[in-house]
Design a protein around this motif. Sequence first.
Motif, PDB file in Angstrom:
ATOM      1  N   VAL A   1      16.590 -73.322 -22.387  1.00 22.05           N
ATOM      2  CA  VAL A   1      15.431 -73.564 -21.518  1.00 22.05           C
ATOM      3  C   VAL A   1      14.281 -72.642 -21.917  1.00 22.05           C
ATOM      4  CG1 VAL A   1      14.595 -73.713 -19.151  1.00 22.05           C
ATOM      5  CG2 VAL A   1      16.995 -74.213 -19.638  1.00 22.05           C
ATOM      6  N   TYR A   2      14.598 -71.365 -22.121  1.00 17.80           N
ATOM      7  CA  TYR A   2      13.554 -70.426 -22.555  1.00 17.80           C
ATOM      8  C   TYR A   2      12.965 -70.862 -23.900  1.00 17.80           C
ATOM      9  CZ  TYR A   2      14.315 -66.771 -19.028  1.00 17.80           C
ATOM     10  OH  TYR A   2      14.372 -66.061 -17.859  1.00 17.80           O
TER      11      TYR A   2
ATOM     12  N   THR B   1      12.719 -73.857 -25.133  1.00 18.08           N
ATOM     13  CA  THR B   1      11.842 -75.014 -24.958  1.00 18.08           C
ATOM     14  C   THR B   1      10.512 -74.593 -24.347  1.00 18.08           C
ATOM     15  OG1 THR B   1      13.790 -76.409 -24.633  1.00 18.08           O
ATOM     16  CG2 THR B   1      11.687 -77.324 -23.972  1.00 18.08           C
ATOM     17  N   PHE B   2      10.550 -73.747 -23.328  1.00 22.24           N
ATOM     18  CA  PHE B   2       9.317 -73.249 -22.706  1.00 22.24           C
ATOM     19  C   PHE B   2       8.458 -72.514 -23.728  1.00 22.24           C
ATOM     20  CE2 PHE B   2       6.890 -70.141 -20.169  1.00 22.24           C
ATOM     21  CZ  PHE B   2       6.269 -70.993 -19.279  1.00 22.24           C
TER      22      PHE B   2
ATOM     23  N   THR C   1       6.515 -81.029 -23.575  1.00 23.40           N
ATOM     24  CA  THR C   1       7.200 -79.734 -23.583  1.00 23.40           C
ATOM     25  C   THR C   1       7.534 -79.286 -22.167  1.00 23.40           C
ATOM     26  OG1 THR C   1       6.074 -79.081 -25.623  1.00 23.40           O
ATOM     27  CG2 THR C   1       7.039 -77.328 -24.297  1.00 23.40           C
ATOM     28  N   CYS C   2       6.606 -79.455 -21.243  1.00 17.36           N
ATOM     29  CA  CYS C   2       6.870 -79.071 -19.855  1.00 17.36           C
ATOM     30  C   CYS C   2       7.987 -79.908 -19.252  1.00 17.36           C
ATOM     31  CB  CYS C   2       5.602 -79.207 -19.019  1.00 17.36           C
ATOM     32  SG  CYS C   2       4.365 -77.939 -19.340  1.00 17.36           S
TER      33      CYS C   2
ATOM     34  N   THR D   1      11.335 -78.878 -20.664  1.00 15.21           N
ATOM     35  CA  THR D   1      11.793 -77.634 -20.039  1.00 15.21           C
ATOM     36  C   THR D   1      12.348 -77.901 -18.645  1.00 15.21           C
ATOM     37  OG1 THR D   1      10.059 -76.439 -21.239  1.00 15.21           O
ATOM     38  CG2 THR D   1      11.130 -75.285 -19.419  1.00 15.21           C
TER      39      THR D   1
ATOM     40  N   ARG E   1      15.826 -79.520 -18.903  1.00 17.90           N
ATOM     41  CA  ARG E   1      16.870 -78.551 -19.246  1.00 17.90           C
ATOM     42  C   ARG E   1      17.195 -77.637 -18.056  1.00 17.90           C
ATOM     43  NH1 ARG E   1      16.542 -76.302 -25.434  1.00 17.90           N
ATOM     44  NH2 ARG E   1      17.621 -78.093 -26.349  1.00 17.90           N
ATOM     45  N   SER E   2      16.182 -77.281 -17.295  1.00 20.48           N
ATOM     46  CA  SER E   2      16.424 -76.495 -16.081  1.00 20.48           C
ATOM     47  C   SER E   2      17.278 -77.288 -15.099  1.00 20.48           C
ATOM     48  CB  SER E   2      15.088 -76.114 -15.423  1.00 20.48           C
ATOM     49  OG  SER E   2      14.297 -75.345 -16.285  1.00 20.48           O
TER      50      SER E   2
ATOM     51  N   LEU F   1      11.584 -71.047 -14.489  1.00 16.74           N
ATOM     52  CA  LEU F   1      11.065 -71.807 -15.626  1.00 16.74           C
ATOM     53  C   LEU F   1      10.672 -73.221 -15.222  1.00 16.74           C
ATOM     54  CD1 LEU F   1      13.580 -70.501 -18.290  1.00 16.74           C
ATOM     55  CD2 LEU F   1      11.109 -70.103 -18.292  1.00 16.74           C
ATOM     56  N   ARG F   2      11.436 -73.819 -14.309  1.00 11.62           N
ATOM     57  CA  ARG F   2      11.050 -75.144 -13.820  1.00 11.62           C
ATOM     58  C   ARG F   2       9.738 -75.061 -13.053  1.00 11.62           C
ATOM     59  NH1 ARG F   2      15.146 -78.676 -10.149  1.00 11.62           N
ATOM     60  NH2 ARG F   2      14.632 -77.106  -8.552  1.00 11.62           N
TER      61      ARG F   2
ATOM     62  N   SER G   1       6.772 -74.463 -15.456  1.00 13.58           N
ATOM     63  CA  SER G   1       6.448 -75.685 -16.191  1.00 13.58           C
ATOM     64  C   SER G   1       5.695 -76.666 -15.302  1.00 13.58           C
ATOM     65  CB  SER G   1       7.730 -76.328 -16.726  1.00 13.58           C
ATOM     66  OG  SER G   1       8.389 -75.474 -17.641  1.00 13.58           O
TER      67      SER G   1
END
Length: 480
Positions: A50-51, A53-54, A106-107, A110, A113-114, A141-142, A145
Amino acid sequence: MKKQLVILLFIMTLSATSCKDFLALAPEYQISDQTFYKNQNDFETALTGVYSTFRGLFSGSAILYLTELSTDNTEIQWSSPSTDEMQMDQNAVTSTNGFVRSVWSTCLYTISRSNAILTRIDAVNFDQTTKDRIKGEAKFLRAFSYFYLVRLYGNVPLITETYSSPSQVAAADISLKPKEEIYKLILADLADAETLLPTTLNSDKTKASRLTVKALLGKVHLTLKNYDLAAVKLKEVIDSKSYNLVNDYKTLFTNGNNNLAESIFEVQFVAGRSLGNNYSALFTPAITSMAIFTNNLQGSGRIVPTLDLIRAYENGDARKAASVSDSVLLIGGKKSYSRYGLKFVDFKAIDLSDGTITFMPLRYADVLLMYAEVLNEQNKTTDALPYLAMIRQRAKLANPEGLTQATLRVAIEKERRVEFLHEGHRWFDLVRTDRAKTILNAHYESLKLNFKVDDFELIFPIPQNEVDLNPSLVKQNTGY
């Protein structure tokens, strides 16, 4: 048939597994359920994904095209820019713009994946403290994003589930939701993350800690003009005494800037294996005969400071020499006039698309200036001045005096502009304060350019491929 195509593309776009699994024999929606998410190590590995991808928001620099090149901060010097770059520079963005599509994808990737972590982790038995930390980081992270998405695009899909089969995707609601619902999720995720993450400061600034969440909560509340709530969270970060302004502004943006005292959340890069950034090319001149890099490498001149930005620095501002230059050294020792940026440029790089300078989406100077803004909006202008003064003192500038609420608003706006050049704040700052049209249209007029920002252009278009795939669920933003 069209619905089936949407489902398949949606799974490919928002897959919760890594690209290396693309050629696996089992379908991806079976891989995650049957062979992964079984123990603590699996979830730690998934969180790293996840990190990663962010991080893509910043390594490819698409976010800087939307938030810097679209403003009065920067312009293109490259003689043959792409159509997408010209659209950003001229405020003529279309729904097929590649940078618009990249940030969107990308957002959402992310977020997906979160979701894959958050919907599965409670069913797996391992240490609760570790489980809470992983959940807190995934929610952070979610939320982050979604915060980028809602500010850039307005109404966006609200997805909090994962899907075990194409039929579940077919039944899912992937329509655009009002931005109020998106902000509700962002605030809920951050409130949860604040309680789930440990109280101790994480020395690794690439990972979220409780104070990281508080800083982002303050920014979200400020954006929503919830000044009282923003004040509480930002003051908690300040009162923690966990962060400090570094003495030398330049050290924030040069080699070795990992985990500095001012950093609240950062994205690190390393040379090789496609893990670097392209800032060294992006911000420097496209001059073949310049001698500022090893082997006399050439920049691309794609996001460089405007003359107006360079003039925005006050006399004696120590940040100017660390941020911009208007003189480039040539082979042979002569110098030539050319404006370019210095922040995040890796002058030791042997490949300008493989830089190693760390990027900081959140740093303490931002907290101080946000808090000054909040206090001023609460009619506490006198109380706000010391926080602005802290930033100016580091820049070797005099403390502000005799400012009214109105003039302090302008002072903070100007301070943020020079403090955060090339850090992806300018667009958001101007939109948040309802100043984007006034500032940008005046900028275009001063250059005698026939460009203009209209109301509908305060958000970007939904990527056209999303609309084409499912027009019954995804409506294009008005005006595009």
